[in-house]
Design an enzyme around this catalytic site. Sequence first.
Site, PDB file in Angstrom:
ATOM      1  N   CYS A   4       4.511   5.747   6.116  1.00  0.00           N
ATOM      2  CA  CYS A   4       4.328   7.171   6.374  1.00  0.00           C
ATOM      3  C   CYS A   4       5.301   7.574   7.470  1.00  0.00           C
ATOM      4  O   CYS A   4       5.200   7.129   8.606  1.00  0.00           O
ATOM      5  CB  CYS A   4       2.895   7.460   6.806  1.00  0.00           C
ATOM      6  N   GLU A  26       1.153   4.481  -2.926  1.00  0.00           N
ATOM      7  CA  GLU A  26       0.013   4.569  -1.998  1.00  0.00           C
ATOM      8  C   GLU A  26       0.501   4.907  -0.605  1.00  0.00           C
ATOM      9  O   GLU A  26       1.593   4.504  -0.193  1.00  0.00           O
ATOM     10  CB  GLU A  26      -0.714   3.221  -1.991  1.00  0.00           C
ATOM     11  N   ARG A  43     -11.983   2.399   3.521  1.00  0.00           N
ATOM     12  CA  ARG A  43     -10.530   2.532   3.676  1.00  0.00           C
ATOM     13  C   ARG A  43     -10.077   3.684   2.797  1.00  0.00           C
ATOM     14  O   ARG A  43     -10.088   3.587   1.577  1.00  0.00           O
ATOM     15  CB  ARG A  43      -9.827   1.225   3.297  1.00  0.00           C
ATOM     16  N   ARG A  73      -7.282   6.137   1.397  1.00  0.00           N
ATOM     17  CA  ARG A  73      -5.837   6.234   1.167  1.00  0.00           C
ATOM     18  C   ARG A  73      -5.564   7.216   0.031  1.00  0.00           C
ATOM     19  O   ARG A  73      -6.413   7.433  -0.835  1.00  0.00           O
ATOM     20  CB  ARG A  73      -5.249   4.860   0.790  1.00  0.00           C
TER      21      ARG A  73
END
Length: 413
Positions: A81, A124, A171, A173
């Site tokens: 990212c 992802e 988690r 995502r």
Amino acid sequence: MQKLRVCELFAGVGGFRIGLENTGHYEVVWSNQWEPSTKTQHASLVYEARFGPENHSAVDIEKVPTSEIPDHDVLVGGFPCQDYSVATTLNSSKGLVGKKGVLWWSIHRILKEKRQKPRYLFLENVDRLLKSPSSQRGRDFAIMLKSLSELGYAVEWRVINAADYGMPQRRRRVFFLAYHQSTQMFQAIKERPEKTWLETDGVFAMAFPMKNENKAFETFDLTDDLATLSNHFNKGGNKSPFKNCGIFIGNHVFTTDAVPDYNGPHTVLEDILQNGEAPDDFFISIDELKQWKYLKGAKRELRTSRSGHQYHYAEGSMVFPDALNKPSRTIITGEGGKAPSRFKHVVPTQRGLRRLTPVELERLNMFPDNHTKLKGISDTKRAFFMGNALVVGIVKKTGKVLFEKIEQLSQTA
């Protein structure tokens, strides 16, 4: 139908590969893993130990010519990212390029230069991608969608919290699938109502059922060029226009907030523990306990910065030790090591409180036991790998449904 050929970028220790190849429908034909901040490529060493060195690259992807990457059907990766803004080159024939070192543009370059483009993308990232940067909420995602559209792809995305679908870790995502205009998947999205695709017919809807609960579907167009989007998209906006699921095709965005709809079995933290097998040095001594309690506890105190400035600091308490009857919190890269920490997991056992072992961290991401165990790789590094990894169960489920959907459409064509 033959197995789909996969190119795995930013491979880490192979989460995408494990998930996809475990379906029996995919074969990784080329992979790349390179960590810029370390001389020894530890993740790549683990990858090669598990899958072999053949067709694996351990050099900076920006320096790998596209011609060295074999043709493939599916390009996958959990890319970093970063700031995805674009810059105009002096040579106008080259048009727009991404900033150097921003690895999204390596994916873009491969897609642009490949004569035989991958038919499908499966990518992802952290969910904050949908609302980055803070000065132009959603700009980075808009740039990605627009650049993929210009390369001939339709995109569907979904923010998935693994624990919402029975997996052992909370988690969250964002996953997205892209379909080239030459595929029947692209045509299917084009021909069906967007609402139907998002709620029932799409790959994510079939793999991870959702309900909408009367939330509004929002639509808007991305007609500006990449430079204009980079400079002006949602400038000053307080909220991103992108919701947690959506479709982008032909410059048109269709998006809403999905609510998980799952009634199956759940795995919780207690289910993955190695009780009776954890080494002694994972247990917390009485001397260390006070510092652990302080870091995990609520605080309201006066602190002094390095420059001598005093300020009031406050934070709430965390559950300590971690609840065994729920999925774990998100694993972070700093999970390893003995030093007390606010964010590391601590579990109660009959012998006392202890940290999680590398095998337990692997299980929380649904990797095989001891997948990251290798001579010269420390427990701290193994924890770092899992902090960077994805939950394999999400990849496997998505990959299975994607293949079935492709097969179904090919039979009805």
